[in-house]
Design an enzyme around this catalytic site. Structure first.
Site, PDB file in Angstrom:
ATOM      1  N   ASP A   1      12.442  48.518  33.947  1.00 51.69           N
ATOM      2  CA  ASP A   1      12.706  48.184  35.550  1.00 51.69           C
ATOM      3  C   ASP A   1      11.547  48.078  35.791  1.00 51.69           C
ATOM      4  O   ASP A   1      10.325  48.451  35.588  1.00 51.69           O
ATOM      5  CB  ASP A   1      13.597  49.285  36.123  1.00 51.69           C
TER       6      ASP A   1
ATOM      7  N   GLY B   1       9.860  48.755  38.657  1.00 58.02           N
ATOM      8  CA  GLY B   1       9.085  49.632  39.533  1.00 58.02           C
ATOM      9  C   GLY B   1       9.758  49.413  40.939  1.00 58.02           C
ATOM     10  O   GLY B   1       9.314  50.200  41.913  1.00 58.02           O
ATOM     11  N   GLY B   2      10.323  48.276  41.258  1.00 60.86           N
ATOM     12  CA  GLY B   2      10.836  48.145  42.860  1.00 60.86           C
ATOM     13  C   GLY B   2      11.656  49.160  43.350  1.00 60.86           C
ATOM     14  O   GLY B   2      11.556  49.439  44.582  1.00 60.86           O
TER      15      GLY B   2
ATOM     16  N   GLY C   1      19.997  46.590  44.403  1.00 62.70           N
ATOM     17  CA  GLY C   1      20.332  46.666  45.911  1.00 62.70           C
ATOM     18  C   GLY C   1      21.794  47.422  46.116  1.00 62.70           C
ATOM     19  O   GLY C   1      22.090  47.497  47.343  1.00 62.70           O
TER      20      GLY C   1
ATOM     21  N   ASP D   1      23.117  50.448  33.729  1.00 60.46           N
ATOM     22  CA  ASP D   1      22.483  51.617  33.639  1.00 60.46           C
ATOM     23  C   ASP D   1      22.537  52.561  34.619  1.00 60.46           C
ATOM     24  O   ASP D   1      22.930  52.242  35.801  1.00 60.46           O
ATOM     25  CB  ASP D   1      20.959  51.141  33.427  1.00 60.46           C
TER      26      ASP D   1
END
Length: 376
Positions: free
Chosen positions: A92, A94-95, A221, A271
């Site tokens: 991922d 890091g957002g 999101g 995930d």
């Protein structure tokens, strides 16, 4: 990376397929255990491979960048060698971690300035350096840098944020294409659809994302506090636009019933920290429903954890023994529970794949969803 579509369900949009990477083949639908800092909590790599049957795991750019750091990872030759894992890894960008550090970061067009949760030191992530960082970490699949908006989120902010995520994606792609891989295997970039809970923004974002023609596409999101019906609605909207020929990855989802419903909508990859996080608190998922193993009702129950044997631990340990471990605060308790829950998630997607391929997925899914939400 190559994605081959194998089977499609006749009564839903569920499908099975194969993702080929230099570190191995991934059968979809797939659930990916989360190993944020290079470890799936309380589960060894040997158990992940031999007992859980994980085909791919996750690492997190934010955490691995801060600790152990890029110098160490580059020195040994990447994350696979560092953690002794020979199968594929996804990172991922890091957002999401930046999103969760709302009081410790500042977002601008250039990137995100944030303070480490470890020592308070200041750092700056940009679409460009996040590509470099993930290449240094060494994941097979790396994610574009995006902004994950909160829920609820007003329309104007969601629109401007989504548009910025698209501009950041262009910068990610340019940087990714203009810099070599660090190691002797291929790495692949997935973009991320955003748009909060607004259908027009979700559809626009899916169209923009698809236009980049990258090896796979992610949906971000969601599962950030919105009702499940909204998650399903926007997942379906996006899956209707994202190309069928590329794997679709729904990030951070979710409960067992979430997985089945979203597989039916056309999602291939998932995930979530839920199976291990809930396991550490004594919640076990089974094919008949979920249980709190710490409840007294299990004290004298010597039956298997899951009568259908969805995990190797089911035949080995009883509910009574596992409850005893939790009540006694023995470390083995959360370990057994974590292995069981991860095994159950992997069993669930494997069964989904089998049912898709033999034409019985929808009937089976509808029966399973009713069971999975029952508290035993």
């Amino acid at each position: 990376m190559n994605f081959t579509l194998k089977s499609k369900d006749q009564n839903s949009k569920a499908r099975s397929g194969l993702i080929k990477t230099d570190h191995g083949v991934i059968q979809t639908p797939i659930f990916m255990p989360v190993g944020t800092a290079g470890t799936v909590k309380s589960v060894s790599q040997k158990d992940l491979e031999d007992q859980v049957n994980a085909q791919i795991i996750l690492g997190n750019t934010y955490h691995l960048y801060l600790r152990p750091g890029l110098n160490l990872l580059e020195q040994i030759g990447g994350i696979h060698k560092f953690i002794s894992w020979k199968k594929p890894i996804l990172t991922d960008s890091g957002g999401y971690q930046v999103y969760s550090l709302s009081g410790r970061r500042k977002i601008t067009e250039e990137g995100v300035k944030f303070k480490s949760h470890i020592d308070g030191s200041s750092h700056f992530f940009t679409p460009e350096n996040v590509m470099d960082i993930q290449k240094s970490i060494g994941a097979d699949i790396i994610m574009a840098f995006d902004e994950c908006t909160p829920y609820p989120c007003d329309y104007s902010y969601a629109k401007s944020s989504t548009q910025m995520t698209h501009r950041w994606l262009k910068r990610c792609v340019d940087s990714f294409n203009n810099t070599p891989n660090k190691y002797n295997y291929s790495q692949f970039l997935f973009p991320i659809v955003q748009g909060s809970t607004y259908s027009d923004l979700r559809k626009q974002s899916a169209e923009v994302i698809a236009s980049f023609d990258l090896p796979g596409n992610a949906i971000g999101g969601l599962s950030v506090g919105e009702p499940h019906d909204l998650m399903y609605k926007h997942t379906e909207e996006v899956c209707n636009i994202l190309p069928e020929s590329k794997p679709r990855y729904l990030m951070g989802v979710g409960t067992p019933s979430n997985l089945l419903e979203c597989i039916a909508l056309g999602v291939d990859m998932f995930d979530c920290v839920m199976p291990t996080r809930n396991a550490r608190n004594g919640m076990l998922f089974t094919s008949e429903g979920f249980i709190n193993i710490k409840n007294k009702k299990w004290e004298n129950d010597f039956s298997e954890i899951d009568s259908n044997g969805t995990s190797y631990v089911d035949k080995r340990y009883s509910k009574s023994y596992l409850r005893h471990l939790f009540i006694s605060k023995e470390m083995l308790g959360p370990q057994i529970a974590s292995i069981h829950n991860l095994s159950f998630y992997i069993w669930l997607v494997e069964e989904s794949r089998k049912k898709i391929e033999n034409g019985t997925f929808t009937t089976w899914k509808n029966k399973m969803v009713k069971k999975l939400v029952e508290r035993l």
